[in-house]
Scaffold this motif. Structure first.
Motif, mmCIF file in Angstrom:
data_model
loop_
_atom_site.group_PDB
_atom_site.id
_atom_site.type_symbol
_atom_site.label_atom_id
_atom_site.label_comp_id
_atom_site.label_asym_id
_atom_site.label_seq_id
_atom_site.Cartn_x
_atom_site.Cartn_y
_atom_site.Cartn_z
ATOM 1 N N LEU A 1 -2.280 2.873 -8.932
ATOM 2 C CA LEU A 1 -2.207 2.594 -7.491
ATOM 3 C C LEU A 1 -2.674 3.809 -6.690
ATOM 4 C CD1 LEU A 1 1.263 0.795 -7.196
ATOM 5 C CD2 LEU A 1 -1.000 -0.263 -7.401
ATOM 6 N N TYR A 2 -2.232 4.992 -7.115
ATOM 7 C CA TYR A 2 -2.647 6.212 -6.418
ATOM 8 C C TYR A 2 -4.136 6.473 -6.606
ATOM 9 C CZ TYR A 2 2.007 7.560 -4.955
ATOM 10 O OH TYR A 2 3.227 7.594 -4.319
ATOM 11 N N ARG A 3 -4.641 6.137 -7.772
ATOM 12 C CA ARG A 3 -6.073 6.289 -8.013
ATOM 13 C C ARG A 3 -6.875 5.321 -7.145
ATOM 14 N NH1 ARG A 3 -7.924 9.246 -12.210
ATOM 15 N NH2 ARG A 3 -6.355 10.277 -13.502
ATOM 16 N N TYR A 4 -6.349 4.117 -6.991
ATOM 17 C CA TYR A 4 -7.044 3.131 -6.152
ATOM 18 C C TYR A 4 -7.031 3.585 -4.689
ATOM 19 C CZ TYR A 4 -8.271 -1.307 -3.933
ATOM 20 O OH TYR A 4 -8.888 -2.281 -3.177
ATOM 21 N N ALA A 5 -5.900 4.124 -4.257
ATOM 22 C CA ALA A 5 -5.803 4.646 -2.892
ATOM 23 C C ALA A 5 -6.819 5.772 -2.694
ATOM 24 C CB ALA A 5 -4.390 5.147 -2.622
ATOM 25 N N SER A 6 -6.940 6.627 -3.698
ATOM 26 C CA SER A 6 -7.907 7.736 -3.645
ATOM 27 C C SER A 6 -9.336 7.215 -3.613
ATOM 28 C CB SER A 6 -7.732 8.647 -4.866
ATOM 29 O OG SER A 6 -6.446 9.183 -4.895
ATOM 30 N N TYR A 7 -9.580 6.177 -4.397
ATOM 31 C CA TYR A 7 -10.901 5.539 -4.444
ATOM 32 C C TYR A 7 -11.283 5.007 -3.053
ATOM 33 C CZ TYR A 7 -14.101 1.578 -5.285
ATOM 34 O OH TYR A 7 -15.134 0.670 -5.219
ATOM 35 N N LYS B 1 4.984 6.256 1.006
ATOM 36 C CA LYS B 1 5.804 5.164 1.556
ATOM 37 C C LYS B 1 5.115 3.809 1.371
ATOM 38 C CE LYS B 1 8.432 4.005 5.728
ATOM 39 N NZ LYS B 1 8.706 4.392 7.129
ATOM 40 N N ILE B 2 3.800 3.777 1.598
ATOM 41 C CA ILE B 2 3.028 2.536 1.445
ATOM 42 C C ILE B 2 3.033 2.087 -0.009
ATOM 43 C CG2 ILE B 2 0.720 1.486 1.619
ATOM 44 C CD1 ILE B 2 0.165 3.550 3.889
ATOM 45 N N LEU B 3 2.785 3.030 -0.909
ATOM 46 C CA LEU B 3 2.723 2.684 -2.334
ATOM 47 C C LEU B 3 4.097 2.381 -2.909
ATOM 48 C CD1 LEU B 3 -0.123 3.792 -1.791
ATOM 49 C CD2 LEU B 3 -0.098 4.730 -4.085
ATOM 50 N N LYS B 4 5.127 3.040 -2.371
ATOM 51 C CA LYS B 4 6.495 2.743 -2.803
ATOM 52 C C LYS B 4 6.857 1.307 -2.443
ATOM 53 C CE LYS B 4 11.359 4.033 -2.321
ATOM 54 N NZ LYS B 4 12.356 4.930 -1.693
ATOM 55 N N LYS B 5 6.477 0.905 -1.250
ATOM 56 C CA LYS B 5 6.754 -0.466 -0.790
ATOM 57 C C LYS B 5 6.148 -1.485 -1.753
ATOM 58 C CE LYS B 5 6.331 -3.337 3.391
ATOM 59 N NZ LYS B 5 5.489 -4.456 2.969
ATOM 60 N N ASN C 1 -8.239 7.367 9.811
ATOM 61 C CA ASN C 1 -6.799 7.206 9.580
ATOM 62 C C ASN C 1 -6.563 6.612 8.192
ATOM 63 O OD1 ASN C 1 -4.055 6.206 9.569
ATOM 64 N ND2 ASN C 1 -4.063 6.437 11.799
ATOM 65 N N GLU C 2 -6.148 7.445 7.262
ATOM 66 C CA GLU C 2 -5.944 7.021 5.876
ATOM 67 C C GLU C 2 -4.830 5.987 5.757
ATOM 68 O OE1 GLU C 2 -7.250 11.266 3.771
ATOM 69 O OE2 GLU C 2 -5.145 10.674 3.846
ATOM 70 N N VAL C 3 -3.759 6.187 6.523
ATOM 71 C CA VAL C 3 -2.600 5.289 6.457
ATOM 72 C C VAL C 3 -2.980 3.867 6.869
ATOM 73 C CG1 VAL C 3 -0.315 4.793 7.435
ATOM 74 C CG2 VAL C 3 -0.915 7.137 6.766
ATOM 75 N N THR C 4 -3.733 3.729 7.940
ATOM 76 C CA THR C 4 -4.166 2.413 8.415
ATOM 77 C C THR C 4 -5.014 1.712 7.363
ATOM 78 O OG1 THR C 4 -4.161 3.179 10.711
ATOM 79 C CG2 THR C 4 -5.411 1.175 10.242
ATOM 80 N N LEU C 5 -5.935 2.452 6.766
ATOM 81 C CA LEU C 5 -6.802 1.899 5.716
ATOM 82 C C LEU C 5 -5.974 1.392 4.536
ATOM 83 C CD1 LEU C 5 -9.740 1.603 4.409
ATOM 84 C CD2 LEU C 5 -9.236 3.805 3.335
ATOM 85 N N PHE D 1 -3.517 -2.546 0.888
ATOM 86 C CA PHE D 1 -2.431 -2.761 -0.063
ATOM 87 C C PHE D 1 -1.589 -3.998 0.241
ATOM 88 C CE2 PHE D 1 -3.486 1.233 -1.903
ATOM 89 C CZ PHE D 1 -2.916 1.231 -3.165
ATOM 90 N N LYS D 2 -1.982 -4.732 1.270
ATOM 91 C CA LYS D 2 -1.251 -5.970 1.586
ATOM 92 C C LYS D 2 -1.508 -7.038 0.535
ATOM 93 C CE LYS D 2 -0.588 -5.789 6.598
ATOM 94 N NZ LYS D 2 -1.037 -6.322 7.917
ATOM 95 N N ASN D 3 -2.758 -7.159 0.132
ATOM 96 C CA ASN D 3 -3.114 -8.246 -0.792
ATOM 97 C C ASN D 3 -3.971 -7.767 -1.960
ATOM 98 O OD1 ASN D 3 -1.991 -10.547 0.781
ATOM 99 N ND2 ASN D 3 -3.489 -9.859 2.295
ATOM 100 N N ILE D 4 -3.604 -6.661 -2.581
ATOM 101 C CA ILE D 4 -4.426 -6.195 -3.695
ATOM 102 C C ILE D 4 -4.138 -7.010 -4.956
ATOM 103 C CG2 ILE D 4 -4.541 -3.835 -2.810
ATOM 104 C CD1 ILE D 4 -2.677 -3.001 -5.066
ATOM 105 N N ASN D 5 -5.174 -7.171 -5.746
ATOM 106 C CA ASN D 5 -5.042 -7.840 -7.043
ATOM 107 C C ASN D 5 -4.957 -6.743 -8.099
ATOM 108 O OD1 ASN D 5 -5.476 -9.110 -9.526
ATOM 109 N ND2 ASN D 5 -6.748 -10.703 -8.615
#
Length: 211
Positions: A34-40, A91-95, A49-53, A58-62
Motif C-alpha cells: 500500500l505504501y509502495r502504491y502511494a509512493s508510485y 492515517k489514510i492507509l491505516k483507514k 497536495n499528496e493527501v488529496t491525491l 484509496f477510496k476504491n483501489i483494487n
C-alpha cells in the motif's frame, strides 16, 4: 481469526505472512504494498497536495491489481520511507487497513505497525528479525532480477537507512509488540519458518476454540 506480522525490511515477514495466510485460508494484505502504491502515485503525478491525491485513489483501489504494477524500484522504496513518516498519509492507509480487517474477519496483515496500531487485538502476533547481512543478501537477489547492475553494498546501505527511519520515526515506529512471537529468520528456511509459525498458531486456535 486474525494474524499480524511485523518486522524490518527484508526480514522475511512477507514470505512468512503469505505462507501462514495460505495455510489457514486467511485473506492476505501487505501494508508495504500500500505504501509502495502511494509512493508510485506521488512519483507519477507529483501532486501539489499528496493527501488529496491519496484520499481519492484509496477510496476504491483494487488490491489484487497492485501486484501487477512494478512497485519495487529503488526510487519507490526511497519514496515509501519518506511518506511513511508523514502522519496524514499514515492515517489514510491505516483507514484502508482497518476497514480491510473489518471486512475480512479471517485475515493476515503484514507490515511494521500492524500489531501495535492496526490490529492490536489480533489473535496471533509475529515479529520477524534477522541481521543486516542476511536481509541485504535477500533484497539483493530480489532486485538483481530487475536490475543486474545493482550492487549489494548499495542495497545494504539502503536497508540500514530504511530500518533506522522506521524505528525512529515519530508516527507508528517499528516496534515489537509485547505479545508477539519473534521469528528469527537468519537460519530458518521457508519450511522451518512455516513449521514454527504453524505450531504457534495451532496452539492459539486450540486455546481460543478448544479444537
Amino acid at each position: 481469526f486474525q494474524i499480524s506480522c511485523d518486522g524490518g525490511a527484508a526480514t522475511g515477514k512477507s514470505t512468512g505472512a503469505k505462507m501462514i495466510a495460505k495455510r489457514y485460508k486467511l485473506k492476505f494484505l501487505s501494508s508495504g504494498l500500500l505504501y509502495r502504491y502511494a509512493s508510485y502515485l506521488i512519483t507519477k503525478y507529483n501532486p501539489k497536495n499528496e493527501v488529496t491525491l491519496l484520499k481519492r485513489n484509496f477510496k476504491n483501489i483494487n488490491y489484487e491489481k497492485l501486484n501487477k504494477i512494478n512497485l519495487h524500484s529503488q526510487k519507490i522504496s526511497e519514496q515509501s520511507a519518506i511518506i511513511a513518516k508523514k502522519g496524514a498519509i499514515r492515517k489514510i492507509l491505516k483507514k484502508y487497513q482497518v476497514e480491510f480487517s473489518k471486512k475480512y474477519k479471517k485475515c493476515c496483515i503484514e507490515g511494521r505497525d500492524i500489531s501495535t496500531k492496526i490490529l492490536p487485538n489480533s489473535d496471533v502476533k509475529f515479529f520477524f528479525k534477522c541481521n543486516l547481512n542476511t536481509a541485504a543478501f535477500r533484497r539483493y537477489k530480489e532486485l538483481k532480477k530487475r536490475n543486474n547492475k545493482i550492487k549489494i553494498k548499495e542495497v545494504k546501505k539502503a536497508l540500514r537507512i530504511r530500518n533506522n527511519q522506521d524505528t525512529k520515526r515519530r508516527f507508528s515506529p517499528l516496534l515489537k509488540h509485547r505479545d508477539a512471537l519473534s521469528i528469527d529468520t537468519n537460519k530458518l528456511n521457508k519450511k522451518a519458518m512455516l513449521v514454527k509459525m504453524s505450531k504457534y498458531v495451532d496452539e492459539k486456535i486450540k486455546k481460543k476454540y478448544g479444537i
